[in-house]
Design an enzyme around this catalytic site. Structure first.
Site, PDB file in Angstrom:
ATOM      1  N   THR A   1      -7.172   2.469  -0.833  1.00 43.05           N
ATOM      2  CA  THR A   1      -6.123   2.033   0.096  1.00 43.05           C
ATOM      3  C   THR A   1      -6.426   2.571   1.491  1.00 43.05           C
ATOM      4  OG1 THR A   1      -4.603   2.094  -1.778  1.00 43.05           O
ATOM      5  CG2 THR A   1      -3.631   1.810   0.394  1.00 43.05           C
TER       6      THR A   1
ATOM      7  N   LYS B   1       1.187  -9.685  -1.118  1.00 43.24           N
ATOM      8  CA  LYS B   1      -0.031  -8.906  -0.840  1.00 43.24           C
ATOM      9  C   LYS B   1      -1.229  -9.431  -1.642  1.00 43.24           C
ATOM     10  CE  LYS B   1       0.770  -4.516  -0.676  1.00 43.24           C
ATOM     11  NZ  LYS B   1       0.994  -3.113  -1.052  1.00 43.24           N
TER      12      LYS B   1
ATOM     13  N   ASN C   1      -2.190  10.299  -1.099  1.00 42.04           N
ATOM     14  CA  ASN C   1      -3.400   9.514  -1.387  1.00 42.04           C
ATOM     15  C   ASN C   1      -3.806   8.662  -0.185  1.00 42.04           C
ATOM     16  OD1 ASN C   1      -4.329   6.596  -2.250  1.00 42.04           O
ATOM     17  ND2 ASN C   1      -5.256   8.016  -3.689  1.00 42.04           N
TER      18      ASN C   1
ATOM     19  N   LYS D   1       6.450  -4.323  -9.366  1.00 40.31           N
ATOM     20  CA  LYS D   1       6.525  -2.915  -8.952  1.00 40.31           C
ATOM     21  C   LYS D   1       7.478  -2.206  -9.904  1.00 40.31           C
ATOM     22  CE  LYS D   1       5.104  -0.350  -5.374  1.00 40.31           C
ATOM     23  NZ  LYS D   1       3.983  -0.612  -4.465  1.00 40.31           N
TER      24      LYS D   1
ATOM     25  N   SER E   1      -8.107  -2.250  -7.300  1.00 37.31           N
ATOM     26  CA  SER E   1      -7.506  -2.326  -8.643  1.00 37.31           C
ATOM     27  C   SER E   1      -7.999  -3.580  -9.360  1.00 37.31           C
ATOM     28  CB  SER E   1      -5.976  -2.364  -8.549  1.00 37.31           C
ATOM     29  OG  SER E   1      -5.450  -1.073  -8.449  1.00 37.31           O
TER      30      SER E   1
ATOM     31  N   LYS F   1       1.142  -7.611 -10.762  1.00 36.10           N
ATOM     32  CA  LYS F   1       0.359  -6.413 -10.455  1.00 36.10           C
ATOM     33  C   LYS F   1       1.106  -5.572  -9.448  1.00 36.10           C
ATOM     34  CE  LYS F   1      -3.606  -4.180 -10.749  1.00 36.10           C
ATOM     35  NZ  LYS F   1      -2.825  -2.937 -10.987  1.00 36.10           N
TER      36      LYS F   1
HETATM   37  N1  LIG Z   1      -1.462   4.604  -3.640  1.00 30.71           N
HETATM   38  C1  LIG Z   1      -1.807   3.369  -3.318  1.00 30.71           C
HETATM   39  O1  LIG Z   1      -2.864   2.859  -3.748  1.00 30.71           O
HETATM   40  C2  LIG Z   1      -0.951   2.562  -2.394  1.00 30.71           C
HETATM   41  C3  LIG Z   1       0.131   3.082  -1.738  1.00 30.71           C
HETATM   42  N2  LIG Z   1       0.804   2.342  -0.812  1.00 30.71           N
HETATM   43  C4  LIG Z   1       1.941   2.878  -0.078  1.00 30.71           C
HETATM   44  O2  LIG Z   1       1.503   3.963   0.731  1.00 30.71           O
HETATM   45  C5  LIG Z   1       2.573   4.908   0.881  1.00 30.71           C
HETATM   46  C6  LIG Z   1       2.090   6.281   0.441  1.00 30.71           C
HETATM   47  O3  LIG Z   1       1.694   6.205  -0.917  1.00 30.71           O
HETATM   48  P1  LIG Z   1       0.731   7.304  -1.590  1.00 30.71           P
HETATM   49  O4  LIG Z   1      -0.120   7.902  -0.544  1.00 30.71           O
HETATM   50  O5  LIG Z   1       0.136   6.666  -2.768  1.00 30.71           O
HETATM   51  O6  LIG Z   1       1.790   8.362  -2.083  1.00 30.71           O
HETATM   52  P2  LIG Z   1       1.584   9.926  -2.354  1.00 30.71           P
HETATM   53  O7  LIG Z   1       2.665  10.314  -3.267  1.00 30.71           O
HETATM   54  O8  LIG Z   1       0.167  10.215  -2.730  1.00 30.71           O
HETATM   55  O9  LIG Z   1       1.810  10.573  -0.922  1.00 30.71           O
HETATM   56  C7  LIG Z   1       3.018  10.394  -0.214  1.00 30.71           C
HETATM   57  C8  LIG Z   1       2.949  11.224   1.056  1.00 30.71           C
HETATM   58  O10 LIG Z   1       4.121  10.991   1.828  1.00 30.71           O
HETATM   59  C9  LIG Z   1       4.682  12.243   2.166  1.00 30.71           C
HETATM   60  N3  LIG Z   1       6.117  12.103   2.385  1.00 30.71           N
HETATM   61  C10 LIG Z   1       7.093  11.901   1.470  1.00 30.71           C
HETATM   62  N4  LIG Z   1       8.285  11.876   2.070  1.00 30.71           N
HETATM   63  C11 LIG Z   1       8.038  12.071   3.389  1.00 30.71           C
HETATM   64  C12 LIG Z   1       8.863  12.156   4.527  1.00 30.71           C
HETATM   65  N5  LIG Z   1      10.187  12.046   4.429  1.00 30.71           N
HETATM   66  N6  LIG Z   1       8.272  12.361   5.746  1.00 30.71           N
HETATM   67  C13 LIG Z   1       6.920  12.487   5.838  1.00 30.71           C
HETATM   68  N7  LIG Z   1       6.099  12.408   4.788  1.00 30.71           N
HETATM   69  C14 LIG Z   1       6.663  12.197   3.586  1.00 30.71           C
HETATM   70  C15 LIG Z   1       4.340  13.158   1.015  1.00 30.71           C
HETATM   71  O11 LIG Z   1       4.458  14.517   1.362  1.00 30.71           O
HETATM   72  C16 LIG Z   1       2.897  12.732   0.779  1.00 30.71           C
HETATM   73  O12 LIG Z   1       2.054  13.353   1.727  1.00 30.71           O
HETATM   74  C17 LIG Z   1       3.742   4.349   0.066  1.00 30.71           C
HETATM   75  O13 LIG Z   1       4.557   3.575   0.920  1.00 30.71           O
HETATM   76  C18 LIG Z   1       3.050   3.454  -0.950  1.00 30.71           C
HETATM   77  O14 LIG Z   1       3.894   2.444  -1.443  1.00 30.71           O
HETATM   78  C19 LIG Z   1       0.412   1.069  -0.513  1.00 30.71           C
HETATM   79  C20 LIG Z   1      -0.642   0.495  -1.134  1.00 30.71           C
HETATM   80  C21 LIG Z   1      -1.356   1.157  -2.192  1.00 30.71           C
HETATM   81  O1  LIG Z   2      -3.228  -1.092  -7.141  1.00 33.05           O
HETATM   82  C1  LIG Z   2      -2.282  -1.773  -7.460  1.00 33.05           C
HETATM   83  O2  LIG Z   2      -2.267  -2.516  -8.414  1.00 33.05           O
HETATM   84  C2  LIG Z   2      -1.003  -1.778  -6.642  1.00 33.05           C
HETATM   85  C3  LIG Z   2      -0.898  -0.732  -5.589  1.00 33.05           C
HETATM   86  C4  LIG Z   2       0.459  -0.850  -4.965  1.00 33.05           C
HETATM   87  O3  LIG Z   2       1.455  -0.547  -5.593  1.00 33.05           O
HETATM   88  C5  LIG Z   2       0.597  -1.390  -3.626  1.00 33.05           C
HETATM   89  O4  LIG Z   2      -0.339  -2.014  -3.111  1.00 33.05           O
HETATM   90  O5  LIG Z   2       1.674  -1.224  -3.032  1.00 33.05           O
END
Ligand SMILES: NC(=O)C1=CN([C@@H]2O[C@H](COP(=O)(O)OP(=O)(O)OC[C@H]3O[C@@H](n4cnc5c(N)ncnc54)[C@H](O)[C@@H]3O)[C@@H](O)[C@H]2O)C=CC1
Ligand SMILES: O=C(O)CCC(=O)C(=O)O
Length: 411
Positions: free
Chosen positions: A185, A90, A216, A102, A344, A66
């Protein structure tokens, strides 16, 4: 140290604390399967463009693998490997019946049109459809992807295998997505932060937060933290960074960010250098963007007393050591951001049951899992006299090792 070396190092430290056999250690470290595929699509102007897609399936001892799919220019094999391994740990910390995987495509989604993104997602799915599945490997969103990406994967996969909503999570609600997954998250980050602060005799209310990333995870975390009385004093994203010592008005910032595709230009605060966001004065720092951002270059300058890792592997091992010596408490990614994969799991369960939960049930179950997760991590910290990261790693590695041994190795 790159992401994979850092993740391997944390795994090995945990393995030594647990006294794992070296052969078992090797089998847990090497990924189950690494997939690399060429994805060529016609661009809107008729020219061809080729991208490289990856899916690393790290471990399936505890259940189907996952993890999310990331679209970002810096996607490369070592990082995808590290992120896949982190998913194994995790899901084990969260105690949900999954392994870890991943994926990602090296591309800049901001430079692709919606129809180019759709074509790219469909080609990627065509290349990996035989290797993912409801009981084998279940993708989800990560950086640069979202519910629409999952809808395209679901549609393309279903052409080969019949309608299969449970093959991806983080889908739009109309296609079998779960209520509460979008916020999960960020909500998990809130629950994790509440548990941590309570342990230190504090609550979210009145604490000053800095958040890097307003996608997000970062935007939901900001919204939910501010609803609980937390003061979000600075936020950054790829477009810029904004600060207001009295607290940013998060609903207005969300509206601005939606309308302007970023926080830059928001009038409810002062623009600051995005590079300084991590060292801004605050009580709780929440990295919610890229990996490796907290390192030896800035670890000594960080003012926060607590770091809640909403991003994956935001802190490299050198910074970990520096911050530990300075008494900064770090809530590790494999627990702090596990709310997303936990919901999820609830989505997958609902799809398999063919029954939809209401949002209150989703959020209540998530709180139960996060609270239990924190207690389990703390218990391991006591057993092994270690910090929260090693508490989480020993908890996870022990669970995966036990499952692996129980399954045996007979051919
Ligand atoms: N979406 C999810 O359910 C989950 C996400 N994560 C982790 O959380 C983190 C963010 O993921 P999401 O919010 O889903 O991605 P997203 O794509 O929705 O948002 C990413 C954010 O980071 C910003 N960003 C990108 N490069 C940057 C930089 N150099 N400096 C400052 N900001 C920057 C973008 O502008 C955006 O605001 C990642 O590390 C991801 O692996 C972890 C667990 C679950
Ligand atoms: O929701 C999921 O299955 C995985 C989300 C994810 O990629 C993470 O927790 O880093």
């Amino acid at each position: 140290m790159n992401a994979l070396a850092a993740t391997n190092r944390n795994f090995r430290l945990a393995s030594r604390l647990l006294g794992l056999d070296s052969k078992l250690e090797k089998s847990l470290l090497i990924p189950f399967r690494e997939i690399k595929v060429e994805c060529t699509i016609p661009k809107d102007d008729g020219t061809l463009a080729t991208y490289v897609g990856f899916r690393v399936q790290h471990d399936n001892a505890r259940g189907p693998m996952k993890g999310g799919i990331r679209y970002h220019p810096e996607v490369e094999p070592d990082e995808v490997n590290a992120l896949a391994q982190l998913m194994t740990w995790k899901t084990a910390v969260a105690n949900i019946p999954y392994g870890g995987a991943k994926g990602g495509i090296g591309c800049d989604p901001a430079e692709l049109s919606v129809s180019e993104l759709e074509r790219l997602t469909r080609v990627f799915t065509q290349k990996i459809h035989d290797l993912i599945g409801v009981q084998t490997d279940v993708p989800a969103p990560d950086m640069g992807t979202g519910p629409q990406t999952m809808a395209w994967i679901l549609d393309e996969y279903s052409k080969f295998h019949g309608h299969s909503p449970a093959v991806v999570t983080g889908k739009p609600i109309d296609l079998g997505g779960s209520l509460g997954r979008d916020a999960a998250t960020g909500r998990g980050v809130l629950f994790a932060t509440e548990a941590l602060l309570k342990e230190h005799g504090k609550s979210v209310s009145g604490q000053r937060f800095v958040i890097q990333g307003f996608g997000n995870v970062g935007s939901w975390a900001a919204q939910l933290i501010s609803e609980k009385g937390g003061i979000v004093v600075a936020v950054s994203d790829i477009t810029g960074a904004i600060k207001n010592g009295n607290g940013l008005d998060i609903p207005s910032l969300l509206k601005h960010s939606r309308e302007h595709r970023g926080v830059k230009g928001f009038h409810g605060g002062d623009p600051i250098d995005p590079k300084s966001i991590l060292v801004e004065d605050c009580d709780v720092l929440v990295p919610a963007a890229l990996g490796g951002v907290i390192n030896r270059e800035n670890a000594n300058e960080i003012k926060a007393k607590f770091i809640v890792e909403a991003a994956n592997h935001p802190t490299d091992p050198e910074a970990d050591e520096i911050l530990k010596k300075r008494g900064v408490v770090i809530l590790p990614d494999i627990f702090a951001n596990s709310g997303g994969v936990t919901v999820s799991y609830f989505e997958w369960v609902q799809n398999i049951q063919g029954f939809m939960w209401d949002e209150e049930k989703v959020n209540n179950e998530l709180r139960t899992y996060m609270t239990k997760g924190f207690k389990d991590v703390k218990d391991m910290c006591k057993t092994h006299n270690c910090d929260l990261r090693m508490g989480a790693f020993t908890l996870a590695v022990n669970r995966v090792a036990r499952a692996t041994i129980l399954r045996g190795w007979e051919a």
